[in-house]
Structures are given as structure tokens and as C-alpha cells.
Design an enzyme around this catalytic site. Structure first.
Site, PDB file in Angstrom:
ATOM      1  N   THR A 191       0.835  -1.191   0.000  1.00  0.00           N
ATOM      2  CA  THR A 191       0.000   0.000   0.000  1.00  0.00           C
ATOM      3  C   THR A 191       0.876   1.249   0.000  1.00  0.00           C
ATOM      4  O   THR A 191       2.100   1.166  -0.135  1.00  0.00           O
ATOM      5  CB  THR A 191      -1.030  -0.073   1.160  1.00  0.00           C
ATOM      6  N   LYS A 251       3.728   1.414  -3.907  1.00  0.00           N
ATOM      7  CA  LYS A 251       3.242   0.588  -5.018  1.00  0.00           C
ATOM      8  C   LYS A 251       4.157   0.625  -6.250  1.00  0.00           C
ATOM      9  O   LYS A 251       4.242  -0.353  -6.981  1.00  0.00           O
ATOM     10  CB  LYS A 251       1.819   0.998  -5.398  1.00  0.00           C
ATOM     11  N   ASN A 255       0.114  -3.790  -6.191  1.00  0.00           N
ATOM     12  CA  ASN A 255      -0.465  -3.851  -4.844  1.00  0.00           C
ATOM     13  C   ASN A 255      -0.401  -5.263  -4.268  1.00  0.00           C
ATOM     14  O   ASN A 255      -0.797  -5.480  -3.126  1.00  0.00           O
ATOM     15  CB  ASN A 255      -1.923  -3.357  -4.840  1.00  0.00           C
ATOM     16  N   ASP A 300      -6.082  -3.784  -7.895  1.00  0.00           N
ATOM     17  CA  ASP A 300      -6.927  -2.634  -7.536  1.00  0.00           C
ATOM     18  C   ASP A 300      -8.017  -2.379  -8.576  1.00  0.00           C
ATOM     19  O   ASP A 300      -9.187  -2.165  -8.245  1.00  0.00           O
ATOM     20  CB  ASP A 300      -6.076  -1.363  -7.394  1.00  0.00           C
ATOM     21  N   ALA A 313      -3.366   5.339  -7.936  1.00  0.00           N
ATOM     22  CA  ALA A 313      -4.688   4.720  -7.801  1.00  0.00           C
ATOM     23  C   ALA A 313      -5.414   4.717  -9.143  1.00  0.00           C
ATOM     24  O   ALA A 313      -6.024   3.707  -9.538  1.00  0.00           O
ATOM     25  CB  ALA A 313      -5.507   5.463  -6.749  1.00  0.00           C
ATOM     26  N   GLY A 340     -14.933   3.394  -0.882  1.00  0.00           N
ATOM     27  CA  GLY A 340     -14.031   2.423  -1.468  1.00  0.00           C
ATOM     28  C   GLY A 340     -13.925   1.103  -0.719  1.00  0.00           C
ATOM     29  O   GLY A 340     -13.051   0.288  -1.032  1.00  0.00           O
TER      30      GLY A 340
HETATM   31  P1  ATR Z   1      -2.206   7.667  -5.311  1.00  0.00           P
HETATM   32  O1  ATR Z   1      -1.207   6.554  -5.350  1.00  0.00           O
HETATM   33  O2  ATR Z   1      -3.111   7.641  -4.112  1.00  0.00           O
HETATM   34  O3  ATR Z   1      -2.963   7.838  -6.590  1.00  0.00           O
HETATM   35  P2  ATR Z   1      -0.533   9.839  -6.114  1.00  0.00           P
HETATM   36  O4  ATR Z   1       0.136   8.958  -7.110  1.00  0.00           O
HETATM   37  O5  ATR Z   1       0.309  10.776  -5.297  1.00  0.00           O
HETATM   38  O6  ATR Z   1      -1.362   9.006  -5.067  1.00  0.00           O
HETATM   39  O7  ATR Z   1      -1.658  10.692  -6.878  1.00  0.00           O
HETATM   40  C1  ATR Z   1      -2.459  11.601  -6.220  1.00  0.00           C
HETATM   41  C2  ATR Z   1      -3.541  12.088  -7.182  1.00  0.00           C
HETATM   42  O8  ATR Z   1      -4.402  12.999  -6.478  1.00  0.00           O
HETATM   43  C3  ATR Z   1      -3.026  12.841  -8.376  1.00  0.00           C
HETATM   44  O9  ATR Z   1      -3.908  12.652  -9.452  1.00  0.00           O
HETATM   45  C4  ATR Z   1      -3.089  14.294  -7.878  1.00  0.00           C
HETATM   46  O10 ATR Z   1      -3.136  15.274  -8.889  1.00  0.00           O
HETATM   47  P3  ATR Z   1      -1.741  15.813  -9.561  1.00  0.00           P
HETATM   48  O11 ATR Z   1      -1.302  14.727 -10.487  1.00  0.00           O
HETATM   49  O12 ATR Z   1      -2.150  17.056 -10.248  1.00  0.00           O
HETATM   50  O13 ATR Z   1      -0.791  16.040  -8.423  1.00  0.00           O
HETATM   51  C5  ATR Z   1      -4.388  14.262  -7.153  1.00  0.00           C
HETATM   52  N1  ATR Z   1      -4.552  15.335  -6.146  1.00  0.00           N
HETATM   53  C6  ATR Z   1      -3.920  15.436  -4.955  1.00  0.00           C
HETATM   54  N2  ATR Z   1      -4.362  16.502  -4.290  1.00  0.00           N
HETATM   55  C7  ATR Z   1      -5.294  17.106  -5.063  1.00  0.00           C
HETATM   56  C8  ATR Z   1      -6.120  18.268  -4.935  1.00  0.00           C
HETATM   57  N3  ATR Z   1      -6.075  19.019  -3.831  1.00  0.00           N
HETATM   58  N4  ATR Z   1      -6.954  18.570  -5.950  1.00  0.00           N
HETATM   59  C9  ATR Z   1      -6.999  17.800  -7.061  1.00  0.00           C
HETATM   60  N5  ATR Z   1      -6.250  16.694  -7.249  1.00  0.00           N
HETATM   61  C10 ATR Z   1      -5.410  16.344  -6.268  1.00  0.00           C
END
Ligand code: ATR
Length: 289
Positions: A70, A74, A95, A113, A142, A251
Site C-alpha cells: 500500500t 506501489k 499492490n 486494484d 490509484a 471504497g
Molecule cells: P495515489 O497513489 O493515491 O494515486 P498519487 O500517485 O500521489 O497518489 O496521486 C495523487 C492524485 O491525487 C493525483 O492525481 C493528484 O493530482 P496531480 O497529479 O495534479 O498532483 C491528485 N490530487 C492530490 N491533491 C489534489 C487536490 N487538492 N486537488 C486535485 N487533485 C489532487
């Protein structure tokens, strides 16, 4: 010594103390009569590989056969494995690891996932994705796990909307050959489009207490709006969806379904998910009270 002792598994991450995976897999094991132990493996941020290798090599009890991975490991888990399933390759994230003996090819990386999400939408929430308009918000790990299995369910339209549009474009380009007749596009959240039947929040925005990044016009009347998070982290998105005439969903179902697919990869047995999802919801509700 491992002879006669239950095989061992764990969820590896940081943090892991609130993970529901040990509960889910204990229920699956009980239901299917499989002898296994499933624990938690807290990995220091700078020592994921070393912690995992030590766990896999541990001979102090039953044989260590695999783990779930997790946040935030990943991508690192994907890179550590010798072999990858096609869906893990597509996601570029893992995952689920199965620790096969070196003679059988070593560690196998999978990503359950996305198939877990699709099963939750179709089997648990009762929405067939074929022919539907689907919006996937986010383009991080994700979302990357979800896109391939979503496309394989044959929606008519699939828009990936992300704050950083270039990341959505990269994800879409990597999946273009899976699109078939589906109109697959990358957009900015505020230009996502309108009236989607299924809207999936795969961003970390709810976790940060930030606003839902898309306009409510994305929701068709009665749309299914699913946040990949659960508990308080999902509540903002669900409340927003329900205030605009959509059906909110968290989820938890996805969590149980991805676990069932991992269990199948490890044990070759497919557990029934509905009773475990019901038990998990009851358990979490009791904790809140
Ligand atoms: P995960 O593995 O949970 O997907 P991640 O790879 O860090 O975590 O991705 C986080 C996602 O949430 C990304 O799509 C991010 O957008 P960016 O690619 O522009 O960074 C999105 N995200 C995080 N905070 C956000 C916010 N406040 N508003 C909109 N999108 C957000």
C-alpha cells in the site's frame, strides 16, 4: 521451521496500523478453510526493499508467500519484482506480490486494484459499465491501477481528468490500445465534461480536505459517484455527490474485491466477498459509535 505451520502474508506500507486487510484476509481464510497468517509490515520510508526482503526470507515461522503493498510503495514494489502480470505492467504499479521460489521465477507483481474497482461497481453496486459514460478523476497510482480494467469493461466514454493534465495525457496514451470503441480522453478537471453515469474519485483531494476538483455538472441524474477512500476521507466527496442527486459510494467494496483477487492469486481459491464486506462495514460502524 515452516513445516506444518500456516503460510504467512502481510500488508506492507507506511502507515499500516489502520489497514483493514488483516481482518479481510482472516475472514477469507476462515471461509475457505485455508491455513494462513496475515499481518502488518510497517516499512520505513527509506527501507522498503530491505524490510520486504527480510520478511520474505524469514524462516522463524511458516513460509512467507506474499504481501499486499500500500501507500506509498506501489511503484517501488513494481520495480522490485522479477515478473509482472499484464495488468501490473499496464498500471506500472503493484499492490500484490507473490513470493515464488527463485526456481519458479522469483517475485511476481500483480495489480488487483482495478479489477477490484470494476467488480465493486458491477457486482456490488449493480452498474454495468458497458456503454456507459465514465469519469476517472486523478492520474496517480490509484488511477493508473484502475484505467486498464475500466477500459476492459467497455464503456462508451472514459475521461481521465487530472489537475496536472500532462499526467492524465500520459496515462491515456499508455492505454490507447485498450480503448477499442471507447472515446478515451484526458482533460483538466474543470473541463471534464457533463452527465457521466459513473464518476470515480481517485485523487488524494478528499484526504487533504480539499474541494471536489470537478463541477457538479459531471454528474448525470442518479449517477454512481465512488470515492476510492473510505471512512472520513470519503465523506466530503460522497456528501457532494448526494447533494447533487448522485448515489455516493465509498471504497470499502473495492478494498474487499481487490483483496479477494489477491487471495485468489496466492491460494487459487476465490472467496465470497459479500459477507466479508458486510462484516467490515459493521466493524467500522461499531468503531465509530
Ligand atoms: P495515489 O497513489 O493515491 O494515486 P498519487 O500517485 O500521489 O497518489 O496521486 C495523487 C492524485 O491525487 C493525483 O492525481 C493528484 O493530482 P496531480 O497529479 O495534479 O498532483 C491528485 N490530487 C492530490 N491533491 C489534489 C487536490 N487538492 N486537488 C486535485 N487533485 C489532487
Amino acid at each position: 521451521m515452516s513445516a506444518g505451520q500456516p503460510d504467512r502474508y502481510a500488508v506492507a506500507g507506511n502507515p499500516v496500523e489502520h489497514s483493514q486487510s488483516p481482518f479481510i484476509h482472516a475472514e477469507f481464510a476462515r471461509q475457505t478453510g485455508q491455513a494462513l497468517d496475515y499481518g502488518r509490515l510497517l516499512c520505513p520510508l527509506a527501507a522498503f526493499a530491505a524490510t520486504l526482503r527480510a520478511f520474505a526470507a524469514d524462516r522463524s515461522a511458516g513460509a512467507v508467500r506474499g504481501c499486499n503493498v500500500t501507500v506509498p510503495f506501489k511503484f517501488e514494489a513494481f520495480a522490485l519484482a522479477a515478473r509482472h502480470t499484464p495488468r501490473a505492467l499496464r498500471a506500472q504499479a503493484c499492490n500484490t506480490l507473490r513470493f515464488d521460489p527463485e526456481a519458479e521465477g522469483g517475485w511476481l507483481a500483480d495489480n488487483t486494484d482495478g479489477i477490484g474497482l470494476v467488480r465493486d461497481i458491477e457486482a456490488n453496486a449493480g452498474v454495468a459499465l458497458a456503454g456507459k459514460r465514465v469519469l476517472l478523476i486523478g492520474a496517480g497510482g490509484a488511477a493508473a491501477g484502475a484505467l486498464g480494467p475500466l477500459l476492459e469493461a467497455r464503456p462508451a466514454v472514459l475521461v481521465v481528468a487530472n489537475r496536472t493534465v500532462a499526467k492524465a495525457e500520459e496515462l491515456v496514451a499508455r492505454h490507447a490500445d485498450l480503448a477499442g470503441g471507447c472515446a478515451l480522453a484526458a482533460r483538466a478537471p474543470r473541463e471534464a465534461g457533463e452527465r457521466f453515469d459513473v464518476v470515480i474519485n481517485a485523487t488524494a483531494s478528499s484526504l487533504q480536505g480539499a474541494q471536489v476538483p470537478v463541477d457538479s455538472a459531471v454528474l448525470a441524474p442518479g449517477a454512481l459517484a465512488l470515492d476510492m477512500m473510505y471512512g472520513p476521507a470519503a465523506q466530503g466527496f460522497i456528501a457532494w455527490a448526494e447533494a447533487h442527486g448522485a448515489r455516493g459510494r465509498d471504497g470499502l467494496g473495492m478494498l474487499v474485491e481487490q483483496a479477494a483477487e489477491a487471495f485468489f492469486l496466492w491460494r487459487g481459491v476465490r472467496p465470497e466477498t459479500a459477507p466479508v464486506l458486510a462484516a467490515l462495514r459493521a466493524r467500522l460502524a461499531a468503531k465509530v459509535r
